[in-house]
Design an enzyme around this catalytic site. Structure first.
Site, PDB file in Angstrom:
ATOM      1  N   SER A 161       0.778  -1.464   0.135  1.00 40.36           N
ATOM      2  CA  SER A 161      -0.164   0.127  -0.100  1.00 40.36           C
ATOM      3  C   SER A 161       0.710   1.354  -0.081  1.00 40.36           C
ATOM      4  CB  SER A 161      -0.868   0.080   1.258  1.00 40.36           C
ATOM      5  OG  SER A 161      -1.372   1.312   1.452  1.00 40.36           O
ATOM      6  N   TYR A 184      -1.997   5.599  -4.409  1.00 38.03           N
ATOM      7  CA  TYR A 184      -3.031   6.607  -4.243  1.00 38.03           C
ATOM      8  C   TYR A 184      -2.344   7.864  -4.748  1.00 38.03           C
ATOM      9  CZ  TYR A 184      -6.040   4.121  -0.868  1.00 38.03           C
ATOM     10  OH  TYR A 184      -6.859   2.977  -0.127  1.00 38.03           O
ATOM     11  N   THR A 210      -5.588   2.340  -7.032  1.00 39.16           N
ATOM     12  CA  THR A 210      -6.890   2.409  -6.335  1.00 39.16           C
ATOM     13  C   THR A 210      -7.854   3.604  -6.606  1.00 39.16           C
ATOM     14  OG1 THR A 210      -5.995   1.117  -4.645  1.00 39.16           O
ATOM     15  CG2 THR A 210      -8.015   2.144  -4.343  1.00 39.16           C
ATOM     16  N   LYS A 288      -7.604  -0.652  -9.741  1.00 40.52           N
ATOM     17  CA  LYS A 288      -8.129  -1.407  -8.478  1.00 40.52           C
ATOM     18  C   LYS A 288      -9.603  -0.712  -8.081  1.00 40.52           C
ATOM     19  CE  LYS A 288      -7.382  -3.234  -3.685  1.00 40.52           C
ATOM     20  NZ  LYS A 288      -7.878  -2.484  -2.887  1.00 40.52           N
ATOM     21  N   HIS A 312     -13.082  -2.473  -1.951  1.00 43.03           N
ATOM     22  CA  HIS A 312     -12.027  -2.092  -0.657  1.00 43.03           C
ATOM     23  C   HIS A 312     -12.400  -2.766   0.662  1.00 43.03           C
ATOM     24  CE1 HIS A 312      -9.230   1.038  -0.656  1.00 43.03           C
ATOM     25  NE2 HIS A 312      -9.230   1.185   0.877  1.00 43.03           N
TER      26      HIS A 312
HETATM   27  C1  LIG Z   1      -7.539  -2.318   7.244  1.00 38.45           C
HETATM   28  C2  LIG Z   1      -7.496  -2.246   5.692  1.00 38.45           C
HETATM   29  C3  LIG Z   1      -6.685  -1.355   5.006  1.00 38.45           C
HETATM   30  C4  LIG Z   1      -6.859  -1.102   3.842  1.00 38.45           C
HETATM   31  N1  LIG Z   1      -5.823  -0.523   3.016  1.00 38.45           N
HETATM   32  C5  LIG Z   1      -5.785  -0.424   1.757  1.00 38.45           C
HETATM   33  C6  LIG Z   1      -5.086   0.362   1.174  1.00 38.45           C
HETATM   34  O1  LIG Z   1      -4.241   1.375   1.766  1.00 38.45           O
HETATM   35  N2  LIG Z   1      -5.011   0.562  -0.201  1.00 38.45           N
HETATM   36  C7  LIG Z   1      -5.856  -0.150  -0.906  1.00 38.45           C
HETATM   37  O2  LIG Z   1      -6.006  -0.179  -2.197  1.00 38.45           O
HETATM   38  N3  LIG Z   1      -6.810  -0.986  -0.301  1.00 38.45           N
HETATM   39  C8  LIG Z   1      -6.903  -1.004   0.997  1.00 38.45           C
HETATM   40  N4  LIG Z   1      -7.603  -1.984   1.679  1.00 38.45           N
HETATM   41  C9  LIG Z   1      -8.440  -2.815   0.640  1.00 38.45           C
HETATM   42  C10 LIG Z   1      -7.859  -4.222   0.601  1.00 38.45           C
HETATM   43  O3  LIG Z   1      -6.808  -3.909  -0.417  1.00 38.45           O
HETATM   44  C11 LIG Z   1      -8.908  -5.020  -0.303  1.00 38.45           C
HETATM   45  O4  LIG Z   1      -9.633  -4.471  -1.163  1.00 38.45           O
HETATM   46  C12 LIG Z   1      -9.739  -5.785   0.974  1.00 38.45           C
HETATM   47  O5  LIG Z   1      -9.377  -5.633   2.142  1.00 38.45           O
HETATM   48  C13 LIG Z   1     -10.399  -7.091   0.265  1.00 38.45           C
HETATM   49  O6  LIG Z   1     -11.529  -7.357   1.351  1.00 38.45           O
HETATM   50  P1  LIG Z   1     -11.312  -8.326   2.530  1.00 38.45           P
HETATM   51  O7  LIG Z   1     -10.736  -7.710   3.671  1.00 38.45           O
HETATM   52  O8  LIG Z   1     -12.601  -8.859   2.749  1.00 38.45           O
HETATM   53  O9  LIG Z   1     -10.634  -9.730   2.020  1.00 38.45           O
HETATM   54  C14 LIG Z   1      -7.762  -2.042   3.011  1.00 38.45           C
HETATM   55  C15 LIG Z   1      -8.431  -3.164   3.811  1.00 38.45           C
HETATM   56  C16 LIG Z   1      -8.337  -3.236   5.026  1.00 38.45           C
HETATM   57  C17 LIG Z   1      -9.312  -4.190   5.797  1.00 38.45           C
END
Ligand SMILES: Cc1cc2nc3c(=O)[nH]c(=O)nc-3n(C[C@H](O)[C@H](O)[C@H](O)COP(=O)(O)O)c2cc1C
Length: 415
Positions: A161, A184, A210, A288, A312
């Site tokens: 990330s 981002y 993203t 994404k 997300h």
């Molecule tokens: C705590 C947390 C932080 C996240 N941070 C980012 C991020 O910095 N960038 C991003 O593109 N997605 C982020 N995501 C989304 C994840 O990349 C992903 O799309 C998502 O967790 C998938 O779903 P799941 O948690 O049900 O497996 C984050 C998700 C969580 C749970």
């Protein structure tokens, strides 16, 4: 106080015992490899409460969540768990899988199961990728580095990330290969360029843009957990909670002039960003956060090299639509021209099987590996990956598909 075991507890413990027993005779499937490990697990099993106390006890990836909740401060667990408003999209991600059933075939040679996939010219051991997640030191003192070591040990790939709490260079070293990088863009192009050129120089082959959280999000579950956290947050969150203050603490922003940055995804961002990034870097560009056929078509038109169907993890919009339900139209939109990946609610081998059958080339997971990380560090992340791979392998055997390429639409029934 120790609570009395009810019938469900006994049954649950018995099933766990069966799953770990070499006496079960499921050759190639047994979770524990040596008798010593088995006996150690039995000992800790006898002492454990309902919540698992070592990664080996877990029957499935969901069991790590309760441990993570127990170990993390409330605000950090809330950040991990939250969706938007009343978590409707978060639930939809899980519920969507129930709309599909598996059509299994018999009498196929399933002795050798090949999980490998090829993406952007590289072959990976499995179609399971670790999704980008910011601030992983909120879950474990070595956050992203521990995750990278686990991914390396288990032969999985990962995406780092923009908001990681470790630098791309340190993560690449722990991973033993250049990670994919999630971007981002922020509202300052010089910062976008600085981030992109840094990860390009670090050898990252794929930039993941993203685009799903441009509209902002109301994360009520996070707010609720945070209210119960009595610690002084500004002890660690030095400078406060504005976007600008947050990125000043993040390694990927070190050395960049940040005075003009106010947001991760400006409200006026549009498809021009894709061409701008394509002109800026030779890295493959994956978008994404897509959910519709029209945007999939636009991604292809604008020269994207791949897309990830994602909301997300239910944290972006309040659409109440699961990603698995969005997948078929996105696959139709790209018409086989670029790879489609997906994430959101993947917790079982059958979830992964269903996405592959609907045309995804790979699946990303978020929370499950974070639960493993918070619960047991590297061993927890490794156990999560092992469980998912083991389930997928068994599901493929049961369906009669010996390789990922063999998993096609005819293995699914839609209700
Ligand atoms: C705590 C947390 C932080 C996240 N941070 C980012 C991020 O910095 N960038 C991003 O593109 N997605 C982020 N995501 C989304 C994840 O990349 C992903 O799309 C998502 O967790 C998938 O779903 P799941 O948690 O049900 O497996 C984050 C998700 C969580 C749970």
């Amino acid at each position: 106080m120790k609570k009395a075991l009810d019938e469900g507890d006994h049954r649950r413990r018995f099933l766990r015992l069966l799953a770990t027993s070499p006496l079960l005779g499921l050759s190639g499937l047994s979770w524990l490899e040596s008798e010593v490990e088995w006996r150690q697990a039995l000992d800790s099993f006898a002492q454990s409460e309902e919540i698992i106390t070592s990664p080996e006890q877990a029957l499935n990836v969901m069991e790590f969540e309760a441990v993570a909740r127990q170990k993390l401060p409330p605000a950090h667990f809330g950040y991990l768990a939250t969706g938007v408003t009343d978590d409707g999209t978060l639930r939809a991600n899980r519920e969507g899988f129930a709309k599909y059933q598996l059509r299994v075939r018999r009498l196929r040679d399933v002795q050798k199961i090949d999980l490998s996939v090829r993406l952007f010219g590289t072959t990976w051991d499995s179609p399971i990728i670790l999704a980008p997640v910011g601030s992983q030191k909120a879950f474990h003192p070595d956050g992203e580095i521990t995750v990278a070591k686990a991914a390396r040990a288990k032969g999985h790939h990962k995406i780092l990330s923009t908001h990681a709490s470790s630098s791309v260079e340190a993560v690449n070293e722990a991973l033993g290969a250049p990670t994919w990088f999630q971007l981002y863009p922020t509202d300052d192009w010089t910062v976008t360029r600085g981030l992109t050129k840094r990860v390009e120089a670090a050898g990252c082959p794929v930039l993941v843009l993203t685009v799903d959280s441009q509209g902002g999000s109301l994360r009520e579950t996070f707010a609720r957990f945070r209210r119960t956290d009595l610690r002084q947050c500004t002890d660690c969150h030095v400078g406060g909670f504005t976007y600008n203050a947050m990125i000043r603490r993040r390694p990927m922003f070190q050395g960049l002039e940040l005075s003009k940055v106010t947001t991760q995804l400006p409200l006026n961002l549009n498809w021009d960003i894709v061409k701008r990034l394509k002109d800026l870097t030779p890295m493959k560009l994956v978008i994404k956060g897509l959910a519709t056929r029209e945007d999939a078509e636009l991604a292809v038109e604008h020269g994207a090299d791949g897309v990830i169907v994602s909301n997300h993890g239910g944290r972006a919009e309040d659409s109440r639509r699961g990603t698995i339900e969005c997948l078929p139209e996105v696959v139709a939109g790209v018409q086989g021209k670029i790879p489609v990946l997906i994430d959101g609610g993947f917790r079982r081998g059958t979830d992964i099987f269903k996405a592959l059958a609907l045309g995804a080339q790979a699946v990303c997971i978020g929370r499950p590996y974070l639960w493993g990380l918070a619960a047991f560090g590297q061993a927890g992340v490794e156990a999560v990956l092992t469980l998912l791979r083991r389930e997928l392998t068994i599901d493929m055997r049961q369906a009669g598909t010996a390789s990922i390429a063999q998993i096609t639409r005819e293995y699914l029934l839609e209700q």
